[in-house]
Scaffold this active site. Structure first.
Site, mmCIF file in Angstrom:
data_model
loop_
_atom_site.group_PDB
_atom_site.id
_atom_site.type_symbol
_atom_site.label_atom_id
_atom_site.label_comp_id
_atom_site.label_asym_id
_atom_site.label_seq_id
_atom_site.Cartn_x
_atom_site.Cartn_y
_atom_site.Cartn_z
ATOM 1 C CB ALA A 95 -10.131 -18.773 22.008
ATOM 2 N N GLY A 115 -14.702 -20.362 24.110
ATOM 3 C CA GLY A 115 -14.419 -21.417 23.135
ATOM 4 C C GLY A 115 -14.503 -22.807 23.755
ATOM 5 C CD GLU A 133 -17.822 -20.230 20.905
ATOM 6 O OE1 GLU A 133 -16.602 -20.061 21.142
ATOM 7 O OE2 GLU A 133 -18.482 -19.460 20.205
ATOM 8 C CD GLU A 146 -17.089 -16.063 24.205
ATOM 9 O OE1 GLU A 146 -18.038 -15.933 25.011
ATOM 10 O OE2 GLU A 146 -16.813 -17.148 23.648
#
Ligand code: DAK
Length: 257
Positions: free
Chosen positions: A65, A108, A111, A131
């Site tokens: 992200a 992300g 993911e 993360e």
């Protein structure tokens, strides 16, 4: 729809979506995630499209992200923005999605790849949920999907340490379907998607749903639901055509009916 951040191409019955923010290693800004999800929703309704490939091209899948967009946020702001809702919409896509992963698929990015139905990786692909290194934990399914895919003990190591793992490891642990030379990753994913696209679409849709039940529901319930889908397919023209073609020793012509 095509935005600069997302390139949309068609190869016959396969749509190829390419993340396109190379200057930030395809960091997944809110607008990019929205573009991916809304394009997938649109393609899900488009009759000529039977499978989707999601890629970041030959250099990088996505480095996570967009940290810039989150760095100063408060817990309340993050909750209010309801970013997860976008990702949840991807779970509802009924057509098969193949991820073609080259280079980094981190946070992300990992993911996003795991939100697809199959993953073709290039030899240089690097996966991870880093993360923890920036003070948080995965927030778009990483702890859940990675654990289901590679097992608790391995997932625990990678989520808690932020270590990365290679395409070869991902292959051995069942997270990816195939590892191919870098320059072939999109081609290989498209070829898998094309093969699936040639199968009877209603059966493909129900098969995807049924395989997902194996992950999401208890075995007894999954078996009941699988049987219901199996019976349902006897109401389709494609089932009649598929079995008739077999008996007549010819190739079936599926109509998606
Ligand atoms: N966000 C923003 N910019 C990024 C970025 C990212 N995730 N990753 C890289 N960039 C930018 C860098 O800042 C740099 O920009 P400039 O300095 O040139 O302006 C440019 O991309 C090139 O990166 P590097 O210079 O760092 O390139 P290197 O080859 O040296 O290193 C790297 C590549 C991938 C190892 C490194 O960039 C890196 O560690 N990146 C961050 C990886 C990371 O921590 N990813 C996890 C982010 S957190 C949620 C949904 C999703 C998420 C959470 C919640 N909800 C639905 C609730 C997801 C969270 C995350 O992914």
């Amino acid at each position: 729809m095509e935005t600069k951040e997302l390139i949309v191409e068609r190869k016959g019955a396969v749509a190829v979506l390419t993340l396109n923010r190379p200057e930030v290693l395809n960091a997944l800004s809110d607008s990019l995630v929205e573009a991916v999800v809304s394009e997938m929703e649109r393609l899900d309704k488009e009759e000529g499209v039977r499978a989707v490939v999601l890629t970041g091209g030959s250099k990088v899948f996505a480095a996570g992200a967009d940290i810039k967009g989150m760095a100063d946020a408060t817990s309340q702001e993050m909750q209010k923005s309801d970013r997860l809702a976008k990702w949840e919409r991807m779970r509802k896509i009924s057509k098969p999605i193949v991820a073609a992963v080259s280079g980094f698929a981190l946070g992300g990015g990992c993911e996003m790849a795991m939100s697809c139905d199959m993953i073709v990786a290039s030899e240089n692909a690097v996966f991870g949920q880093p993360e923890i290194l920036i003070g948080v934990i995965p927030g778009a399914g990483g702890t859940q999907r990675l654990t289901r895919a590679i097992g608790k003990y391995r997932a625990m190591e990678f989520v808690l340490s932020g270590r990365r793992f290679s395409a070869q490891q991902a292959l051995e642990w069942g997270l990816v379907n195939h590892v191919v030379p870098n320059e072939l990753v999109v081609e290989e994913a498209v070829s898998l998607a094309e093969e699936i696209a040639s199968r009877p679409p209603i059966a493909v849709r129900l098969a995807k749903e049924a395989v997902n039940w194996a992950v999401d529901v208890e075995l007894g319930e999954g078996l009941v639901k699988e049987r219901q889908h199996f019976y349902k397919l006897f109401d389709t023209e494609d089932q009649k055509e598929g079995m008739k073609a077999f008996l007549e020793k010819r190739k079936p012509v599926f109509k998606g009916k």
